[in-house]
Scaffold this motif. Structure first.
Motif, short mmCIF file in Angstrom:
data_model
loop_
_atom_site.label_atom_id
_atom_site.label_comp_id
_atom_site.label_asym_id
_atom_site.label_seq_id
_atom_site.Cartn_x
_atom_site.Cartn_y
_atom_site.Cartn_z
N LEU A 1 0.82 -1.22 0.00
CA LEU A 1 0.00 0.00 0.00
C LEU A 1 0.85 1.27 0.00
CD1 LEU A 1 -2.82 1.28 0.14
CD2 LEU A 1 -2.72 1.06 2.64
N ALA A 2 1.93 1.29 0.80
CA ALA A 2 2.73 2.51 0.93
C ALA A 2 3.28 3.02 -0.40
CB ALA A 2 3.86 2.30 1.94
N PRO A 3 3.96 2.20 -1.20
CA PRO A 3 4.46 2.72 -2.48
C PRO A 3 3.36 3.11 -3.45
CG PRO A 3 4.88 0.36 -2.28
CD PRO A 3 4.44 0.83 -0.95
N PHE A 4 2.24 2.41 -3.38
CA PHE A 4 1.12 2.76 -4.26
C PHE A 4 0.60 4.15 -3.92
CE2 PHE A 4 -3.61 2.84 -4.59
CZ PHE A 4 -3.68 3.00 -5.96
N VAL A 5 0.30 4.38 -2.64
CA VAL A 5 -0.24 5.68 -2.22
C VAL A 5 0.78 6.78 -2.46
CG1 VAL A 5 -1.08 7.00 -0.25
CG2 VAL A 5 -1.80 4.64 -0.54
N SER A 6 2.04 6.49 -2.19
CA SER A 6 3.10 7.49 -2.39
C SER A 6 3.19 7.91 -3.86
CB SER A 6 4.43 6.91 -1.93
OG SER A 6 5.45 7.85 -2.06
N SER A 7 2.97 6.94 -4.77
CA SER A 7 3.09 7.24 -6.20
C SER A 7 1.96 8.13 -6.71
CB SER A 7 3.09 5.93 -6.99
OG SER A 7 1.81 5.33 -6.97
N LEU A 8 0.88 8.25 -5.95
CA LEU A 8 -0.26 9.04 -6.40
C LEU A 8 0.05 10.54 -6.39
CD1 LEU A 8 -3.15 7.11 -4.60
CD2 LEU A 8 -2.38 6.88 -6.97
N GLY A 9 1.01 10.94 -5.55
CA GLY A 9 1.47 12.33 -5.55
C GLY A 9 0.63 13.31 -4.77
N HIS A 10 -0.40 12.83 -4.04
CA HIS A 10 -1.29 13.74 -3.31
C HIS A 10 -1.16 13.60 -1.80
CE1 HIS A 10 -3.84 15.07 -6.78
NE2 HIS A 10 -3.35 13.95 -7.30
N PHE A 11 -0.24 12.74 -1.34
CA PHE A 11 -0.19 12.42 0.09
C PHE A 11 1.24 12.38 0.63
CE2 PHE A 11 -3.61 10.19 -2.14
CZ PHE A 11 -4.73 10.79 -1.56
N GLU A 12 1.34 12.70 1.93
CA GLU A 12 2.61 12.58 2.64
C GLU A 12 2.60 11.30 3.46
OE1 GLU A 12 3.98 16.04 4.89
OE2 GLU A 12 2.34 17.18 3.96
N ILE A 13 3.73 10.63 3.52
CA ILE A 13 3.85 9.41 4.33
C ILE A 13 5.07 9.54 5.23
CG2 ILE A 13 4.29 6.92 4.28
CD1 ILE A 13 2.74 6.71 1.74
N ARG A 14 4.91 9.19 6.50
CA ARG A 14 6.05 9.17 7.42
C ARG A 14 6.02 7.88 8.22
NH1 ARG A 14 4.88 10.23 12.81
NH2 ARG A 14 2.86 11.19 13.26
N SER A 15 7.20 7.48 8.68
CA SER A 15 7.33 6.24 9.46
C SER A 15 7.72 6.56 10.89
CB SER A 15 8.37 5.32 8.83
OG SER A 15 7.99 4.95 7.52
N ASP A 16 7.17 5.79 11.82
CA ASP A 16 7.50 5.93 13.23
C ASP A 16 7.75 4.52 13.77
OD1 ASP A 16 7.83 6.53 15.87
OD2 ASP A 16 5.75 7.14 16.23
N LYS A 17 9.01 4.12 13.81
CA LYS A 17 9.38 2.75 14.17
C LYS A 17 8.72 1.78 13.19
CE LYS A 17 10.20 3.81 19.04
NZ LYS A 17 9.84 3.50 20.45
N THR A 18 7.77 0.99 13.66
CA THR A 18 7.16 0.00 12.76
C THR A 18 5.86 0.49 12.13
OG1 THR A 18 5.97 -1.00 14.62
CG2 THR A 18 8.14 -1.91 14.08
N LEU A 19 5.40 1.68 12.49
CA LEU A 19 4.13 2.19 11.97
C LEU A 19 4.35 3.22 10.88
CD1 LEU A 19 2.17 2.63 15.32
CD2 LEU A 19 2.01 0.73 13.71
N LYS A 20 3.40 3.27 9.95
CA LYS A 20 3.43 4.28 8.90
C LYS A 20 2.17 5.13 9.00
CE LYS A 20 6.17 1.69 5.52
NZ LYS A 20 7.35 2.59 5.57
N TYR A 21 2.32 6.41 8.71
CA TYR A 21 1.22 7.36 8.77
C TYR A 21 1.07 8.07 7.42
CZ TYR A 21 1.96 6.80 13.82
OH TYR A 21 2.13 6.26 15.07
N ILE A 22 -0.12 8.56 7.16
CA ILE A 22 -0.38 9.27 5.90
C ILE A 22 -1.26 10.47 6.18
CG2 ILE A 22 -2.37 7.77 5.43
CD1 ILE A 22 -1.80 8.13 2.45
N ARG A 23 -1.06 11.53 5.41
CA ARG A 23 -1.97 12.68 5.47
C ARG A 23 -2.01 13.35 4.11
NH1 ARG A 23 1.02 17.38 9.14
NH2 ARG A 23 2.74 17.85 7.69
N ASN A 24 -3.04 14.16 3.90
CA ASN A 24 -3.18 14.90 2.65
C ASN A 24 -2.11 15.97 2.56
OD1 ASN A 24 -5.57 13.51 1.85
ND2 ASN A 24 -6.80 14.83 3.18
N LYS A 25 -1.59 16.16 1.35
CA LYS A 25 -0.64 17.26 1.15
C LYS A 25 -1.40 18.58 1.19
CE LYS A 25 3.10 15.13 -1.51
NZ LYS A 25 3.83 15.12 -2.79
N GLU A 26 -0.78 19.56 1.77
CA GLU A 26 -1.43 20.88 1.86
C GLU A 26 -1.29 21.63 0.56
OE1 GLU A 26 0.23 22.88 5.19
OE2 GLU A 26 -0.53 21.44 6.65
#
Length: 244
Positions: free
Chosen positions: A219-244
């Motif tokens: 899921l992470a590379p797919f969502v990242s490739s869409l170009g509309h979202f930010e992704i960050r990692s915190d240890k084993t967890l990944k988070y996503i939010r809309n780009k401003e």
């Protein structure tokens, strides 16, 4: 995901090719343990002969069902009756119905009403009502193509794609808008959402959503490739939010 989930695998031989059997069994192993493995058809028909060569290798129990009346599909009835018998045996946690036939729509809905996990598998020609009745739905062509796809070197940027989409398969534009909406609805004060929670919500809205439909294994590379979202990692967890 409960990998110890006991799943009954019921295959409609009239609507599924034997070439997909390895991908069916491999995919089920990602969701649980196939305890019942049954395949239904009129084994006197020559067109089902190719199935006979693979049944022993995968320990699948063939169920003979004659077509007593022209124009009636007895295979469907036999599969449905067995599914209900298995349901009331209380021996399984879920069902995998392998078919491209809409006749199993009501069965999938009934099994879910009983609290069962229901995953469907079929070709892209599968009617939308059956797909929607399942908790998850996997396209057999996609499973086969991803299994044979070579692993790309790290650092190679993938481009979003939707090769040979099924009519009705969610397009990239609609997915982007849906992801934005989900993030807005369930994000924290800073706009972040667990990536896993986003994936769960997408599956609830689109039973046939699978990143492999678009050429991605995660899921992470797919969502990242869409170009509309930010992704960050915190240890084993990944988070996503809309780009401003």
């Amino acid at each position: 995901m409960d990998k110890d989930k006991k799943i009954a695998v019921l295959i409609d031989a009239d609507n599924v090719s034997e070439k997909y059997i390895k991908y069916i069994i491999d995919e089920i192993s990602n969701h649980g343990i196939p305890t019942y493995k049954r395949i239904y058809g009129d084994w006197t028909k020559p067109q089902l002969a190719p199935w006979k060569n693979v049944l022993l290798n995968y320990s699948i129990n063939p169920i003979q069902q004659y077509n007593y009346t022209t124009g009636k599909n007895s295979t469907d009835s036999a599969l449905i009756i067995d599914a209900m018998d298995i349901l009331y045996s209380n021996n399984v946690d879920g069902f995998c119905i392998v078919s491209s036939d809409s006749d199993f729509t009501r069965l999938a809905a009934r099994l879910r009403e009983a609290g069962m996990f229901v995953i469907g598998m079929g070709e892209k020609k599968t009617p939308t009502p059956f797909i929607s009745a399942c908790e998850k739905f996997k396209y057999l062509e996609v499973l086969a193509s991803m299994a044979s796809k070579p692993i790309e070197p790290k650092g190679v940027k993938e481009v979003p794609r939707q090769e040979n989409p099924k009519v009705g398969m969610t397009n990239i534009g609609e997915l982007i808008e849906t992801i934005k909406t989900i993030i807005t609805e369930i994000s924290d004060e800073d706009g972040w959402v667990y990536l896993a929670e986003l994936g769960s919500n997408l599956n609830k809205r689109y039973p046939d959503f699978d990143t492999r439909n678009y050429g991605y294994t995660k899921l992470a590379p797919f969502v990242s490739s869409l170009g509309h979202f930010e992704i960050r990692s915190d240890k084993t967890l990944k988070y996503i939010r809309n780009k401003e």
